[in-house]
Design an enzyme around this catalytic site. Structure first.
Site, PDB file in Angstrom:
ATOM      1  N   THR A 134      19.098  32.549 -11.528  1.00  0.00           N
ATOM      2  CA  THR A 134      19.874  33.553 -10.807  1.00  0.00           C
ATOM      3  C   THR A 134      21.328  33.544 -11.255  1.00  0.00           C
ATOM      4  O   THR A 134      21.918  34.599 -11.525  1.00  0.00           O
ATOM      5  CB  THR A 134      19.783  33.301  -9.290  1.00  0.00           C
ATOM      6  OG1 THR A 134      18.425  33.451  -8.864  1.00  0.00           O
ATOM      7  CG2 THR A 134      20.650  34.285  -8.524  1.00  0.00           C
ATOM      8  N   LYS A 173      19.127  41.971  -6.619  1.00  0.00           N
ATOM      9  CA  LYS A 173      18.149  41.019  -7.133  1.00  0.00           C
ATOM     10  C   LYS A 173      16.831  41.219  -6.425  1.00  0.00           C
ATOM     11  O   LYS A 173      16.795  41.451  -5.216  1.00  0.00           O
ATOM     12  CB  LYS A 173      18.620  39.567  -6.918  1.00  0.00           C
ATOM     13  CG  LYS A 173      17.678  38.529  -7.499  1.00  0.00           C
ATOM     14  CD  LYS A 173      18.152  37.101  -7.238  1.00  0.00           C
ATOM     15  CE  LYS A 173      17.784  36.622  -5.849  1.00  0.00           C
ATOM     16  NZ  LYS A 173      18.015  35.171  -5.673  1.00  0.00           N
ATOM     17  N   ARG A 199      14.973  26.091   2.697  1.00  0.00           N
ATOM     18  CA  ARG A 199      14.858  27.411   2.068  1.00  0.00           C
ATOM     19  C   ARG A 199      13.716  28.236   2.640  1.00  0.00           C
ATOM     20  O   ARG A 199      13.730  29.460   2.557  1.00  0.00           O
ATOM     21  CB  ARG A 199      14.674  27.249   0.556  1.00  0.00           C
ATOM     22  CG  ARG A 199      15.955  26.910  -0.174  1.00  0.00           C
ATOM     23  CD  ARG A 199      15.729  26.726  -1.651  1.00  0.00           C
ATOM     24  NE  ARG A 199      15.118  25.444  -1.965  1.00  0.00           N
ATOM     25  CZ  ARG A 199      14.809  25.049  -3.190  1.00  0.00           C
ATOM     26  NH1 ARG A 199      15.026  25.853  -4.216  1.00  0.00           N
ATOM     27  NH2 ARG A 199      14.278  23.862  -3.397  1.00  0.00           N
ATOM     28  N   ASP A 215       0.811  -1.224   0.000  1.00  0.00           N
ATOM     29  CA  ASP A 215       0.000   0.000   0.000  1.00  0.00           C
ATOM     30  C   ASP A 215       0.844   1.274   0.000  1.00  0.00           C
ATOM     31  O   ASP A 215       0.310   2.370   0.131  1.00  0.00           O
ATOM     32  CB  ASP A 215      -0.944   0.005   1.205  1.00  0.00           C
ATOM     33  CG  ASP A 215      -0.214  -0.022   2.536  1.00  0.00           C
ATOM     34  OD1 ASP A 215       1.027  -0.150   2.523  1.00  0.00           O
ATOM     35  OD2 ASP A 215      -0.871   0.106   3.580  1.00  0.00           O
TER      36      ASP A 215
END
Length: 333
Positions: free
Chosen positions: A240, A207, A102, A39
């Site tokens: 980036t 950025k 992150r 399963d």
């Protein structure tokens, strides 16, 4: 080193990496079982006694073609819990790539802080120590866990390699692709300066990212006439890095290298290696770069082994030595 009390495991998904660490450490991987059920559930357990032992469990938390990051996380948690229940003296998890790191703070209303949630899960199964390589936000990592943590970086490996391929006399600029990575880039710049016995220049790019859209501004710092080394913790889509490389070349850089500890290479990341922006992209073996085109990877990608670094860290933790001194000095391999 007295290894009588040390037991080393590597879960199946990270078996190859674990074997390299075991070879450097001089300790064989101990036997364990990972059993699948029809399963989709599974169980795992050690097949050797861990009673009163100092146990280290290696598992890198990234999704691949076989197991998702969630699968790997659950397997690590369940196995660590089984080791704790089997009366291990100390349970250490060694995570070359720490998934979910992150998302370490709230950037929008009702945002999750998954780094803290991962810490709660790890502590709930009785882990005593977490050893991780180049997390996204060191302060967030250290603050999230209540158990002991050890943070490793590959700066010395990268610095030694770059010195060998670029040469000791080349003029270098270390570049952060964004303002948030300046501290990381500066740590690498200091390591590179110690290896090369000269001070590289430092630069960064502006950025901004909003709703998934990336915009880059100008390069702040001197890159003209220099070999540029762009430093980041990981490569995801590579957007980036690619924008940063083009900006540095427009600013007069002679060559561009990219250094990133973790290579996820998702989406259209192959274009990073297909163009001529980079001389080489240098990563570590914390993640297998299975998504990349093999021909492009052979031409542009360099993968450095961290097995010696992790072996030394495990040895020092087991014997009560200093991991900080390992990172300050030359990594033993």
């Amino acid at each position: 080193m007295n290894t009588q009390n040390l037991v080393l495991f590597a879960l199946n998904a990270t078996r190859a990496f674990g074997e390299r660490v075991a070879q450097r450490l001089g300790v064989p991987l101990s036997a364990h079982e990972e059993r699948e059920f029809e399963d989709g559930e599974h169980k795992s357990r050690p097949l050797v006694s861990v009673r009163a032992k100092d146990v280290f469990i290696i598992q890198s938390l990234y999704g691949d073609g076989t197991q998702s990051v969630n699968d790997k996380l659950c397997r690590l948690l369940f196995f660590a819990g089984s080791v704790r229940d089997a009366s291990a003296q100390r349970v250490n998890v060694v995570i070359p790539y720490l998934g979910y790191a992150r998302k370490d703070r709230k950037t929008q209303p009702r945002d999750p802080v998954t780094t803290r949630y991962i810490a709660l899960l790890v502590e709930a199964v009785g882990v005593d120590r977490v050893v991780a390589l180049e997390v996204h936000n060191l302060a967030a990592f250290e603050n999230a866990f209540r158990c002991r943590t050890e943070h490793l970086d590959a700066n010395r490996l990268f610095a030694d390699h770059l010195t060998s391929v670029v040469g000791a006399s080349a003029s270098i600029a270390v570049v952060s692709p964004d303002v948030g990575g300046i501290k990381r880039a500066e740590r690498f710049r200091q390591t590179l300066a110690a290896v090369r016995k000269q001070e590289p220049a430092m630069a960064f790019l502006d950025k901004a990212r909003a709703k998934g859209l990336l915009s880059l501004g100008r390069v702040t710092g001197e890159v003209k006439g220099r070999v540029v080394v762009i430093v980041d913790d990981l490569i995801s889509t590579g957007n980036t890095l690619l924008h940063a490389a083009k900006a540095c070349l427009d600013g007069g850089a002679t060559q561009v290298y990219a250094v990133a500890t973790h290579g996820l290479f998702v989406g259209d990341a192959n274009r990073l290696l297909a163009g001529d922006e980079f001389e080489r992209i240098i990563i570590t073996d914390s993640i297998v770069p299975f998504r990349l085109d093999p021909n492009l990877a052979q031409r542009r990608l360099v993968v450095l082994s961290t097995a010696g670094l992790f072996a030394q860290a495990i040895r020092r933790i087991h014997t009560g030595g200093s991991v900080v001194e390992l990172l300050v000095g030359r990594s033993e391999t």
